[in-house]
Enzyme design. Sequence first.
Site, mmCIF file in Angstrom:
data_model
loop_
_atom_site.group_PDB
_atom_site.id
_atom_site.type_symbol
_atom_site.label_atom_id
_atom_site.label_comp_id
_atom_site.label_asym_id
_atom_site.label_seq_id
_atom_site.Cartn_x
_atom_site.Cartn_y
_atom_site.Cartn_z
ATOM 1 N N ASP A 64 -0.581 68.135 72.611
ATOM 2 C CA ASP A 64 -0.706 66.691 72.857
ATOM 3 C C ASP A 64 -1.125 66.489 74.305
ATOM 4 O O ASP A 64 -0.842 67.320 75.165
ATOM 5 C CB ASP A 64 0.634 65.982 72.595
ATOM 6 N N TYR A 105 -14.016 52.725 65.003
ATOM 7 C CA TYR A 105 -13.071 53.631 64.331
ATOM 8 C C TYR A 105 -13.625 54.063 62.974
ATOM 9 O O TYR A 105 -13.586 55.245 62.622
ATOM 10 C CB TYR A 105 -11.728 52.915 64.186
ATOM 11 N N THR A 146 -2.792 53.197 55.673
ATOM 12 C CA THR A 146 -2.008 52.774 56.844
ATOM 13 C C THR A 146 -0.578 53.300 56.825
ATOM 14 O O THR A 146 0.133 53.189 55.823
ATOM 15 C CB THR A 146 -1.972 51.231 56.924
ATOM 16 N N VAL A 147 -0.207 53.870 57.956
ATOM 17 C CA VAL A 147 1.144 54.368 58.197
ATOM 18 C C VAL A 147 1.581 53.701 59.501
ATOM 19 O O VAL A 147 0.808 53.710 60.469
ATOM 20 C CB VAL A 147 1.100 55.899 58.395
ATOM 21 N N THR A 172 2.810 53.620 62.860
ATOM 22 C CA THR A 172 3.081 54.520 63.988
ATOM 23 C C THR A 172 2.667 53.770 65.260
ATOM 24 O O THR A 172 2.048 52.701 65.162
ATOM 25 C CB THR A 172 2.223 55.805 63.899
ATOM 26 N N ILE A 189 2.173 60.967 62.711
ATOM 27 C CA ILE A 189 1.834 61.856 61.590
ATOM 28 C C ILE A 189 1.839 63.324 62.047
ATOM 29 O O ILE A 189 2.325 64.211 61.335
ATOM 30 C CB ILE A 189 0.439 61.479 61.026
ATOM 31 N N VAL A 220 -7.842 66.669 73.942
ATOM 32 C CA VAL A 220 -8.797 67.322 73.018
ATOM 33 C C VAL A 220 -10.254 66.998 73.347
ATOM 34 O O VAL A 220 -11.156 67.682 72.880
ATOM 35 C CB VAL A 220 -8.518 66.977 71.534
ATOM 36 N N LYS A 244 -14.475 57.961 62.143
ATOM 37 C CA LYS A 244 -13.810 58.681 61.047
ATOM 38 C C LYS A 244 -14.827 59.082 59.972
ATOM 39 O O LYS A 244 -14.683 60.123 59.325
ATOM 40 C CB LYS A 244 -12.664 57.849 60.467
ATOM 41 N N SER A 299 -9.556 59.073 57.746
ATOM 42 C CA SER A 299 -8.805 57.837 57.471
ATOM 43 C C SER A 299 -9.482 57.163 56.287
ATOM 44 O O SER A 299 -10.658 57.448 55.995
ATOM 45 C CB SER A 299 -8.905 56.912 58.691
HETATM 46 N N1 LIG Z 1 -1.263 55.562 61.410
HETATM 47 C C1 LIG Z 1 -2.182 55.290 60.500
HETATM 48 O O1 LIG Z 1 -2.121 54.299 59.779
HETATM 49 C C2 LIG Z 1 -3.352 56.211 60.345
HETATM 50 C C3 LIG Z 1 -4.146 56.064 59.195
HETATM 51 C C4 LIG Z 1 -5.245 56.898 59.029
HETATM 52 C C5 LIG Z 1 -5.521 57.869 59.961
HETATM 53 N N2 LIG Z 1 -4.734 57.993 61.057
HETATM 54 C C6 LIG Z 1 -5.072 59.045 62.017
HETATM 55 O O2 LIG Z 1 -3.977 59.933 62.104
HETATM 56 C C7 LIG Z 1 -3.957 60.539 63.386
HETATM 57 C C8 LIG Z 1 -2.584 60.410 64.004
HETATM 58 O O3 LIG Z 1 -2.286 59.037 64.113
HETATM 59 P P1 LIG Z 1 -0.806 58.473 64.313
HETATM 60 O O4 LIG Z 1 -0.787 57.184 63.611
HETATM 61 O O5 LIG Z 1 0.194 59.507 64.002
HETATM 62 O O6 LIG Z 1 -0.898 58.142 65.895
HETATM 63 P P2 LIG Z 1 0.138 58.261 67.096
HETATM 64 O O7 LIG Z 1 -0.442 57.384 68.145
HETATM 65 O O8 LIG Z 1 1.546 58.062 66.632
HETATM 66 O O9 LIG Z 1 -0.014 59.796 67.531
HETATM 67 C C9 LIG Z 1 -1.209 60.288 68.051
HETATM 68 C C10 LIG Z 1 -0.871 61.380 69.048
HETATM 69 O O10 LIG Z 1 -2.122 61.916 69.501
HETATM 70 C C11 LIG Z 1 -2.053 62.079 70.898
HETATM 71 N N3 LIG Z 1 -3.402 61.989 71.441
HETATM 72 C C12 LIG Z 1 -4.195 60.894 71.496
HETATM 73 N N4 LIG Z 1 -5.338 61.202 72.116
HETATM 74 C C13 LIG Z 1 -5.268 62.514 72.456
HETATM 75 C C14 LIG Z 1 -6.138 63.391 73.119
HETATM 76 N N5 LIG Z 1 -7.292 62.970 73.607
HETATM 77 N N6 LIG Z 1 -5.759 64.682 73.282
HETATM 78 C C15 LIG Z 1 -4.567 65.108 72.827
HETATM 79 N N7 LIG Z 1 -3.687 64.310 72.191
HETATM 80 C C16 LIG Z 1 -4.039 63.027 72.016
HETATM 81 C C17 LIG Z 1 -1.172 60.946 71.408
HETATM 82 O O11 LIG Z 1 -0.614 61.239 72.682
HETATM 83 C C18 LIG Z 1 -0.131 60.856 70.293
HETATM 84 O O12 LIG Z 1 0.982 61.699 70.557
HETATM 85 C C19 LIG Z 1 -5.097 59.881 64.176
HETATM 86 O O13 LIG Z 1 -6.250 60.695 64.093
HETATM 87 C C20 LIG Z 1 -5.321 58.581 63.433
HETATM 88 O O14 LIG Z 1 -6.620 58.080 63.626
HETATM 89 C C21 LIG Z 1 -3.645 57.196 61.272
#
Ligand SMILES: NC(=O)c1ccc[n+]([C@@H]2O[C@H](COP(=O)([O-])OP(=O)(O)OC[C@H]3O[C@@H](n4cnc5c(N)ncnc54)[C@H](O)[C@@H]3O)[C@@H](O)[C@H]2O)c1
Length: 258
Positions: free
Chosen positions: A39, A157, A189-190, A192, A20, A66, A161, A144
């Site tokens: 990242d 989680y 949900t997406v 990834t 995302i 982070v 959130k 989320s």
């Molecule tokens: N994919 C879903 O269904 C979904 C749904 C709701 C919320 N989210 C939230 O969206 C956000 C992105 O999720 P995504 O699905 O794109 O995940 P992803 O795993 O594809 O990408 C997450 C990125 O964050 C980086 N990352 C993780 N921990 C880190 C840290 N401590 N410091 C710096 N970078 C860090 C990872 O290296 C990765 O590049 C997250 O907060 C996740 O909880 C995702």
Amino acid sequence: MSRMRLEGHAALITGAGSGIGRATAELFAAEGAGVAILDRDGQAAESAASDISATGAEAHPVVADVSSAEEIARAVGRAARLLGRLDILYNNAGVGSSGSVVDTTEEDWDRCFAVNVKGTYLTSRAAIPHLESAGGGSIINQASVAALVGIQGFAAYCAAKGAVVSLTRAMAIDLAPVGIRVNALCPGTVYTPLMEPLMRERGGGSIERGLEITAAKYPIGRLGTPMEIARAALFLASDDSSFVTGTAFTADGGMTAQ
Ligand SMILES: NC(=O)c1ccc[n+]([C@@H]2O[C@H](COP(=O)([O-])OP(=O)(O)OC[C@H]3O[C@@H](n4cnc5c(N)ncnc54)[C@H](O)[C@@H]3O)[C@@H](O)[C@H]2O)c1
């Protein structure tokens, strides 16, 4: 030609090396923003930034975890220097954690809160003075649907959130007087890399089956795409949402409407 919605703006996006965050960096850059791709995975940040730079937009990779106060203070300073200003912060970096309370290890619990909650606090703390110097701006905290409804086998989680949504409300009130809007984005949900383990577990070893079972929970009948969440983030980042602050904004195919 339609106007670019983030012309002249500078955005810092955490976790922008994948999923995302990466889609959002691409969209913000296409809408005229300079972007800092933060990242903890340096290669992923480099690759996203070089693909975006190749389109003619300004994109810089910045490597930091982070959850580390020191690393993030340095990285936010670097992002602001490279871009010349900061108007938008998307606290998107996050990690999952599966298991009920009984199954969740203390280590998983702490990691989930360290990245999702403490990371949001630390990055915001470092970035807010830059947004203030730019005359205000927009912060988006990635929550989320798990903040709004209970999800089976996802205790830490959901709790983390939920904390992000509460933190967002507090930040929105504190920062309204200085012209900074703060909203939580609650995606459904997406698919990834983050979701892979959950989908495999839910599908009894088959990711495909896990995706089918999950899609059936969504009134729209399918999962979201990274770009659909990026477009919601664009609304919250841009002046199109100038009267919107303190919300938990859903982009979830109707999941939480049930
Ligand atoms: N994919 C879903 O269904 C979904 C749904 C709701 C919320 N989210 C939230 O969206 C956000 C992105 O999720 P995504 O699905 O794109 O995940 P992803 O795993 O594809 O990408 C997450 C990125 O964050 C980086 N990352 C993780 N921990 C880190 C840290 N401590 N410091 C710096 N970078 C860090 C990872 O290296 C990765 O590049 C997250 O907060 C996740 O909880 C995702």
